[in-house]
Design an enzyme around this catalytic site. Structure first.
Site, PDB file in Angstrom:
ATOM      1  N   ASP A  73      -4.261  -6.100  -7.996  1.00  0.00           N
ATOM      2  CA  ASP A  73      -4.499  -5.344  -6.779  1.00  0.00           C
ATOM      3  C   ASP A  73      -4.677  -3.889  -7.215  1.00  0.00           C
ATOM      4  O   ASP A  73      -4.420  -3.530  -8.382  1.00  0.00           O
ATOM      5  CB  ASP A  73      -3.334  -5.522  -5.815  1.00  0.00           C
ATOM      6  CG  ASP A  73      -3.754  -5.392  -4.344  1.00  0.00           C
ATOM      7  OD1 ASP A  73      -4.825  -4.813  -4.075  1.00  0.00           O
ATOM      8  OD2 ASP A  73      -3.004  -5.877  -3.475  1.00  0.00           O
TER       9      ASP A  73
ATOM     10  N   HIS B 243       0.838  -1.199   0.000  1.00  0.00           N
ATOM     11  CA  HIS B 243       0.000   0.000   0.000  1.00  0.00           C
ATOM     12  C   HIS B 243       0.881   1.260   0.000  1.00  0.00           C
ATOM     13  O   HIS B 243       0.451   2.318  -0.445  1.00  0.00           O
ATOM     14  CB  HIS B 243      -0.912   0.020   1.225  1.00  0.00           C
ATOM     15  CG  HIS B 243      -1.988  -1.021   1.199  1.00  0.00           C
ATOM     16  ND1 HIS B 243      -1.781  -2.297   1.651  1.00  0.00           N
ATOM     17  CD2 HIS B 243      -3.257  -0.980   0.750  1.00  0.00           C
ATOM     18  CE1 HIS B 243      -2.891  -3.002   1.501  1.00  0.00           C
ATOM     19  NE2 HIS B 243      -3.801  -2.221   0.953  1.00  0.00           N
TER      20      HIS B 243
END
Length: 543
Positions: A267, A194
């Site tokens: 993702d 992230h």
């Protein structure tokens, strides 16, 4: 526009089907209306920002599907990350509280994973959600991994494979498409994708034996989707690009070598592992070139539109063939048909009866009871009421903020209240996860006046915060009453602590885990959980 017959589709309609996008409201907002009406997107993803009551979620799903229908589009993929435990976008009391993967791994029995996954999928489908970006089949063999941790079933690839396959089969039997993630494996990293770009530097032989084994089993189990990792694997891809953007990884390895013929989903392309290194529109085209079918852009309308336009330009300029687009569209539409995503929603009476019912709760309580792991105990359990009548103390570290990635408390069940109800009077002291010197002093003073102390530790990254470790050391050195230390997230906290007499792992801090822990502390239940990971040379994996 026919659901499966794409002969008359425009290029723009085909490209739209490749995108799963997020938005920022609990109703279909202007962002979503634009994406469906003007860009014909194929799916949406829910985050906590989209979640209110079960009735709201149900209505939101119906309204989004109606918008797609009104545009003559196929049914939407409505996706969510509902892994269980710390990654649960929906954690309202009305729904069942699904345990996380490491709790399930600690039971030692994939049948419990199947049972939990079946409950979760049944409730998701009742709310109109037809894709779960779960299970996580990463092998967590790095104690300092900041993003996987308790999202993994175990450090042993065969255990991860067995539990992952059980979850996939159970979800898809309930009509929810399962997603094995994060290919080819995010377990042995020390960077959260992230926020940054990680690398896994092992050779092909090691990756075949460890990281890839659960994905092979997921493919055998018939997983509908596999999600790529924003992680660099030099053994598979010599260029410094993450798996999500690598043709060698997504096509050469996953499609050709492993034989996966389902849907490959990226993702989120707005994660910093991608966005800090590649412009999102370019990364989107690269992911499609690499072999991805579904392109996940979760947050920003400007980036979503730019990504869609970038794919269109790539086709018009000959960089990507329309045949390549057609291949992905076909896989996506086959998935939508296979999971009957165009079927009528349940009536309110039907779906309400499925949410959080007592039968499901009994199963989840049984799982929690089997997951509590007493790693070590030097004759301190079960706890006894203090002879002098002093109350016990529960020290409870609590995160001060919610995030989209993890939730600190979930459904807070007061451990002190549960202990009191079991004949062990106690009170709870809430502290921060990084208690300052004054907090530590106050906590120590209170502990010295208590009949016993249960100190909960909570680690949201790869290492126990130094402040929690300092507090534990002070308690260990100065208390003359029983001190029980309980790790309520990553089990590796013992490595940062002194030689404790008693150390217990629960792997999560949600209601059923707290109740099961209290029963073990009070001696009304015996802990049967086994370590699914090795903590150090003295405390190794037990399953």
């Amino acid at each position: 526009m026919s659901f499966m017959n794409t002969d008359q589709w425009t290029l723009e309609q085909k490209i739209g089907q490749l995108f799963v996008c997020g938005f920022h409201d609990i109703v279909p907002d202007a962002q979503m209306e634009t994406l469906i009406a003007d860009y014909q997107i194929g799916g949406v993803i829910y985050f906590r920002r989209n979640i209110g009551t079960p009735q709201q979620i149900y209505q939101l799903s119906i309204e989004l599907q109606q918008q797609a229908y009104n545009q003559g589009l196929p049914p939407l993929l409505i996706a969510i990350d509902q892994e269980g435990g710390m990654v649960s976008r929906i954690d309202q009391e009305e729904l069942s509280l699904i345990p996380g993967n490491m709790s399930l791994g600690a039971t030692g029995d994939p049948a419990w994973t199947a049972a939990a996954s079946s409950i979760s999928a049944r409730e998701l489908r009742a709310l109109g959600i037809n894709v779960n970006f779960a299970p996580c089949v990463d092998v967590n063999n790095n104690p300092r991994n900041p993003v996987i941790g308790v999202r993994s079933y175990s450090e042993k690839p065969d255990i991860v494979a067995a539990h992952g396959a059980a979850a996939i089969t159970a979800m898809q039997e309930q009509g929810v498409a399962a997603t094995a993630k994060h290919f080819p494996g995010h377990g042995d990293t020390e960077v959260d994708s992230h926020y940054g770009l990680a690398s896994v530097l092992h050779d092909v032989q090691r990756l075949e034996q460890i990281e890839l084994l659960p994905f092979r089993e997921a493919i055998t189990a018939g997983t509908d989707l596999i999600m790529s990792a924003h992680v660099i694997f030099p053994a598979f891809e010599p260029d410094p690009i993450p798996a999500t953007l690598s043709h060698r990884v997504l096509t050469g390895l996953l499609r050709q070598q492993l034989g996966f013929d389902g849907v490959i989903v990226t993702d989120c392309l707005e994660m910093h592992a991608i966005a800090k290194h590649f412009p999102i529109p370019e990364a989107t085209v690269m992911a499609l070139e690499a072999g991805a079918d579904l392109l996940l852009v979760s947050h920003t309308l400007q980036e979503q539109i730019a990504a869609i336009e970038a794919v269109r330009h790539a086709v018009e300029q000959g960089r990507i063939s329309e045949q390549r687009i057609d291949e992905s569209v076909t896989r996506i539409l086959q998935l939508k048909a296979r999971r009957q995503m165009d079927r009528q929603p349940m009536s309110e009476q039907e779906w309400l009866s499925l949410l959080g019912n007592e039968q499901s709760a009994d199963v989840l309580r049984a799982i929690a009871a089997r997951s509590i792991t007493v790693v070590k105990d030097d004759h301190q359990l079960p706890l006894q009421p203090a002879a002098d009548g002093k109350q016990g103390l529960v020290i409870w570290p609590q995160l001060s903020r919610r995030t989209e990635v993890a939730e600190a408390v979930g459904h807070d069940r007061n451990l002190a209240e549960v202990l009191t109800s079991l004949g062990l009077p106690a009170e709870r002291l809430i502290i921060g996860t990084e208690p300052d010197a004054e907090e530590r002093l106050v906590t120590l003073q209170k502990a010295q006046q208590s009949g016993f102390v249960v100190q909960v530790t909570y680690t949201s990254t790869g290492q126990l915060p130094a402040e929690q470790a300092q507090l534990t050391q002070c308690l260990h050195e100065q208390l003359r009453v029983p001190l029980i230390v309980v790790s309520m997230r990553n089990p590796y906290d013992l490595n940062e602590l002194p030689e404790l007499r008693t150390y217990i792992c629960t792997y999560e801090n949600r209601k059923y885990a707290v109740e099961a822990l209290a029963a073990v502390l009070a001696g009304t239940e015996t802990a049967t959980g086994k370590l699914p990971v090795s903590l150090n040379a003295d405390y190794t994996v037990q399953i």
